[in-house]
Design a protein around this motif. Structure first.
Motif, PDB file in Angstrom:
ATOM      1  N   ARG A 189       0.837  -1.192   0.000  1.00 27.87           N
ATOM      2  CA  ARG A 189       0.000   0.000   0.000  1.00 27.87           C
ATOM      3  C   ARG A 189       0.877   1.249   0.000  1.00 27.87           C
ATOM      4  NH1 ARG A 189      -3.762  -1.170   4.025  1.00 27.87           N
ATOM      5  NH2 ARG A 189      -2.342  -0.163   5.438  1.00 27.87           N
ATOM      6  N   SER A 190       1.887   1.267   0.885  1.00 21.48           N
ATOM      7  CA  SER A 190       2.684   2.484   0.976  1.00 21.48           C
ATOM      8  C   SER A 190       3.522   2.676  -0.292  1.00 21.48           C
ATOM      9  CB  SER A 190       3.564   2.464   2.220  1.00 21.48           C
ATOM     10  OG  SER A 190       4.546   1.478   2.096  1.00 21.48           O
ATOM     11  N   LYS A 192       2.413   2.085  -3.136  1.00 20.82           N
ATOM     12  CA  LYS A 192       1.412   2.364  -4.178  1.00 20.82           C
ATOM     13  C   LYS A 192       1.165   1.178  -5.102  1.00 20.82           C
ATOM     14  CE  LYS A 192       2.021   6.915  -3.261  1.00 20.82           C
ATOM     15  NZ  LYS A 192       1.353   7.317  -2.042  1.00 20.82           N
ATOM     16  N   ARG A 195      -2.521   0.320  -5.355  1.00 18.55           N
ATOM     17  CA  ARG A 195      -3.352   1.169  -6.214  1.00 18.55           C
ATOM     18  C   ARG A 195      -3.109   0.821  -7.668  1.00 18.55           C
ATOM     19  NH1 ARG A 195      -1.914   6.902  -6.368  1.00 18.55           N
ATOM     20  NH2 ARG A 195      -4.119   7.243  -6.084  1.00 18.55           N
ATOM     21  N   ARG A 198      -5.064  -2.147  -8.314  1.00 20.09           N
ATOM     22  CA  ARG A 198      -6.478  -1.833  -8.343  1.00 20.09           C
ATOM     23  C   ARG A 198      -6.941  -1.530  -9.767  1.00 20.09           C
ATOM     24  NH1 ARG A 198      -9.251   2.788  -4.706  1.00 20.09           N
ATOM     25  NH2 ARG A 198     -11.372   2.310  -5.262  1.00 20.09           N
ATOM     26  N   TRP A 355      -7.236  -0.021  -0.361  1.00 17.74           N
ATOM     27  CA  TRP A 355      -6.302  -0.080  -1.482  1.00 17.74           C
ATOM     28  C   TRP A 355      -5.193   0.948  -1.317  1.00 17.74           C
ATOM     29  CZ3 TRP A 355      -6.337  -3.793  -5.153  1.00 17.74           C
ATOM     30  CH2 TRP A 355      -7.522  -4.490  -5.381  1.00 17.74           C
ATOM     31  N   ASP A 356      -5.534   2.101  -0.706  1.00 13.98           N
ATOM     32  CA  ASP A 356      -4.499   3.118  -0.564  1.00 13.98           C
ATOM     33  C   ASP A 356      -4.731   3.950   0.689  1.00 13.98           C
ATOM     34  OD1 ASP A 356      -6.484   4.945  -1.197  1.00 13.98           O
ATOM     35  OD2 ASP A 356      -5.958   4.963  -3.311  1.00 13.98           O
ATOM     36  N   ASP A 357      -3.819   4.881   0.923  1.00 15.51           N
ATOM     37  CA  ASP A 357      -3.865   5.697   2.125  1.00 15.51           C
ATOM     38  C   ASP A 357      -4.593   7.015   1.905  1.00 15.51           C
ATOM     39  OD1 ASP A 357      -2.562   4.069   3.932  1.00 15.51           O
ATOM     40  OD2 ASP A 357      -0.608   4.602   3.117  1.00 15.51           O
TER      41      ASP A 357
ATOM     42  N   ARG B  54      -9.347   7.800  -7.331  1.00 15.00           N
ATOM     43  CA  ARG B  54      -9.827   8.659  -6.247  1.00 15.00           C
ATOM     44  C   ARG B  54     -11.278   9.001  -6.512  1.00 15.00           C
ATOM     45  NH1 ARG B  54      -4.945  12.895  -4.797  1.00 15.00           N
ATOM     46  NH2 ARG B  54      -3.296  11.754  -5.865  1.00 15.00           N
TER      47      ARG B  54
END
Ligand SMILES: Nc1ncnc2c1ncn2[C@@H]1O[C@H](COP(=O)(O)OP(=O)(O)OP(=O)(O)O)[C@@H](O)[C@H]1O
Ligand SMILES: [Mg+2]
Lengths: 358, 301
Positions: A189-190, A192, A195, A198, A355-357, B54
């Motif tokens: 996750r960190s 990326k 993502r 994803r 999925w992400d921060d 996003r």
């Protein structure tokens, strides 16, 4: 399916190329096995060191009639000076000083070393009792005597390694499960990567499934390495016939730890945070689950805590099938509890997946 | 389908900051579209909302006629994305990396190796990702975005870390991709890149789109002056003033004598008549001037 295989392959390669995690999942727990195994190896088998002052008929008789037992039980030095002999005991260089005057055997022991004193006292009592019994039987051969036939329930060769192997193996699997899942999630996750994934035709079950397969494979490698090392002649692990039941136990156990690791991975934001949090869970869990010492020796509050620890059920089950030789079905309750734990914690992990921060 | 991307009134706030503030644009199928803007303008945020990474606070996104948020698996095969910060699997080599991505998209490893060749990384095939240079990693990331031959490609500052040679190579590659009828959307800080590649560009600042048009049209509409320079010393100050007349502005810095004019033909003719063309340079307005005019600031790399 293809995605799942590729992710598994990528994750597995990443794992085996990571020297540090290899060390912590395989070598580190193994070091504990080697150290504890060596530490506890000869416990209880060394003969009692006694100083014989003057003639001691019971000891001399034992030596003449049963030299093997005599050798096994006692390591005797002779002395004519009682005071000097007592001083030797006081210094801890001998376990007891023994003298005999008529029908009275006098034993000088030190309260400073309770374990050895207890052993030497009960051994000498036993020897004296046996002598008395023999004389009584000669005097009255018609009177029946009751004897105790002692039998250890475990394998005759039971030693510390038999207890250590299942406990430390359970601990090792908990480390790789919890840390592996938490670290992968946070890392991916960190960095990326999650993502990026994803956006690819990859589903959450495939990502998690890949992590599961890598952890299951790791657990099997750990099992093989542990059994291999503990079975070396120096350690002398002897497995019972149902040891293979350890495989399903470890498989469900790994799932439970993964679920736990996924929750930690969802909470933590950095790799350091994840491993700190994982440590906070794994170390107390290992103590509360009898990985390092039997739970019988633990205080009551620790025993109470142990009921919620998945590691406890794994350790119980492993000990049961690998060492005690219980039949495979006897560990079904533990397996059931582990599955239940996995489902509950796994559901929480699923809900917390990010999925992400951002 | 004619429209590949349709964005209407997109907004995204982070606390007090309006990262994206009412952005609307359309990208036609087969178009090469650029987004320009200073750091923090909201380019990446806009792009990632369009990609479906996003969630916008408000506004509409149509991506190939679908909604990208929440996750839309149907879109995954059809779009290719290179994120601003590269994302790779740890401890894998360049080839393993690309092959893994290829497999995720159901593409053969032969195609992955071909892509590795295209971005010039064949000799780095066995190098672990951690050991690649910044530009090499970026090329690999672009290869990962293109490996499954997507019909719509998003590239977030694809040439940021590349050397001039690699940049030219990537331009060629992107032109090929685009000439196959694929839609390409990229962000960049290089004005020459946008001018050379893009059919249309959007210039953003502070979360808003300031203008959208083709680079040539933007430059023309600027009605900016042309700078004509010759080496100093061929014309006296009086002669120069005579050539310039009332319309042009003259400046001599000791090296160059520069005319700034809106009527370059007249100045050039006058200079030619006097045979004063030594060291001649003519610089027309560029996208850079448009950028400067619109955002009021120098481009900062
Ligand atoms: N996750 C986030 N949390 C808070 N603020 C954010 C976040 N992402 C972006 N921002 C802010 O939104 C603004 C726009 O950021 P964005 O990354 O879109 O800029 P950009 O145009 O891509 O800039 P650059 O040229 O540097 O890549 C910036 O001021 C940034 O600080
Ligand atoms: Mg950006």
């Amino acid at each position: 399916m293809q995605s799942f295989r590729s992710l598994t392959k990528a994750m597995f390669l990443g794992f085996v190329r990571d020297k540090v995690s290899l060390f912590f999942t395989i070598v580190f727990p193994l070091m504990f096995l080697v150290i504890f195994g060596a530490l506890f190896q000869d416990q209880g088998t060394s003969p009692a060191r006694i100083v014989q002052v003057g003639d001691v008929a019971v000891l001399d008789d034992l030596r003449d009639n049963a030299p093997d037992s005599y050798e096994a039980l006692f390591e005797v030095t002779r002395s004519d000076d009682l005071d000097a002999a007592v001083e030797t005991v006081r210094q801890g260089d001998a376990d007891a000083a023994v003298s005999q005057n008529g029908e009275t055997v006098t034993v000088h022991y030190s309260a400073a070393d309770r374990t050895n004193s207890a052993v030497v006292l009960s051994t000498l009592n036993g020897v004296v009792d046996a002598g008395n019994l023999q004389r009584l039987q000669v005097a009255a051969p018609d009177v029946p005597v009751t004897t105790v036939d002692n039998r250890q329930v475990e394998d005759e060769s039971l030693s510390a390694i038999q207890y250590l192997t299942p406990g430390l193996l359970g601990w090792a699997v908990s480390i790789s499960g919890v840390f592996g899942a938490a670290a992968t999630l946070v890392d991916w996750r960190s960095k990326k990567l999650l993502r990026r994934l994803r956006l690819a035709p990859v589903s959450i079950p495939e990502v998690i499934g890949a992590r599961i397969s890598v952890s299951l494979a790791t657990a099997m490698i750990q099992l093989a390495v542990f059994i291999g090392v503990a079975s070396l002649p120096v350690f002398g692990l002897s497995l019972t016939s149902y040891w293979w039941m350890a495989i399903p136990v470890l498989l469900v156990g790994t799932m439970a730890f993964l679920a736990l690791g996924m929750v930690i991975g969802a909470i933590a934001r950095t790799g350091e945070g994840a491993s700190g949090l994982a440590n906070l869970v794994v170390m107390p869990m290992a103590f509360a689950s009898g990985s390092f010492f039997p739970l019988d020796m633990a205080p009551d509050w620790l025993k109470t805590i142990s009921w919620i620890s998945p590691l406890r059920y794994i350790n119980d089950a492993l000990l049961s099938v690998m060492v005690r030789g219980n039949d495979p079905l006897s560990v079904l309750p533990q397996i059931g509890l582990l599955v239940a734990f996995t489902l509950v914690v796994g559901f929480v992990a699923w809900r917390m997946f990010r999925w992400d921060d951002l | 389908m004619d429209v590949a991307i349709k964005v209407a009134d997109l907004a995204k706030r982070y606390g007090d900051l309006a990262a994206v503030d009412g952005v609307s644009f359309e990208v036609k199928t087969g178009e090469f579209f650029g987004i320009l803007g200073p750091n923090g303008a909201g380019k990446t945020t806009t792009l990632e909302i369009v990609e479906g990474l996003r969630e916008p606070d408000s506004g509409e996104v149509g991506l190939l006629g679908m909604r990208p948020w929440p996750r839309n698996p149907e879109l995954a095969m059809r779009i290719g994305v290179q994120l601003q910060s590269s994302a790779f699997f740890d401890r894998l080599t360049a080839r393993e990396q690309l092959r893994t991505f290829a497999e995720l998209y159901g593409v053969s490893s032969a195609r992955a190796d071909e892509m590795l060749e295209v971005v010039g990384l064949t000799d780095k095939a066995r190098t672990r990702i951690e050991k690649l240079s910044g530009g090499q990693a970026q090329r690999l990331s672009i290869a990962c975005a293109l490996v499954h031959d997507p019909e719509l490609v998003f590239l977030d500052e694809p040439t940021a870390a590349l050397d001039p040679q690699a940049r030219r190579n990537l331009w060629d590659l992107l032109r090929r991709v685009n000439s196959d009828g694929r839609t390409v959307v990229l962000t960049t800080h290089h004005m020459d890149e946008a001018e050379s590649l893009c059919d249309r560009v959007a210039i953003m600042d502070s979360g808003r789109v300031l203008t959208i048009d083709s680079p040539a049209k933007l430059v023309r509409d600027l009605h900016a002056a042309t700078h004509i320079s010759i080496s100093s010393g061929f014309l006296t100050v009086e002669q120069a003033a005579g050539v310039a007349g009332a319309e042009a502005h003259v400046e001599d810095d000791g090296l160059d004598l520069t005319f700034t004019t809106h009527d370059p033909a007249r100045i050039l003719t006058a200079l030619a008549e006097r045979s004063a063309l030594d060291g001649l340079r003519v610089r027309g307005a560029t996208l850079e001037d448009v950028f400067l005019e619109l955002t009021g600031r120098e481009y900062r790399a």
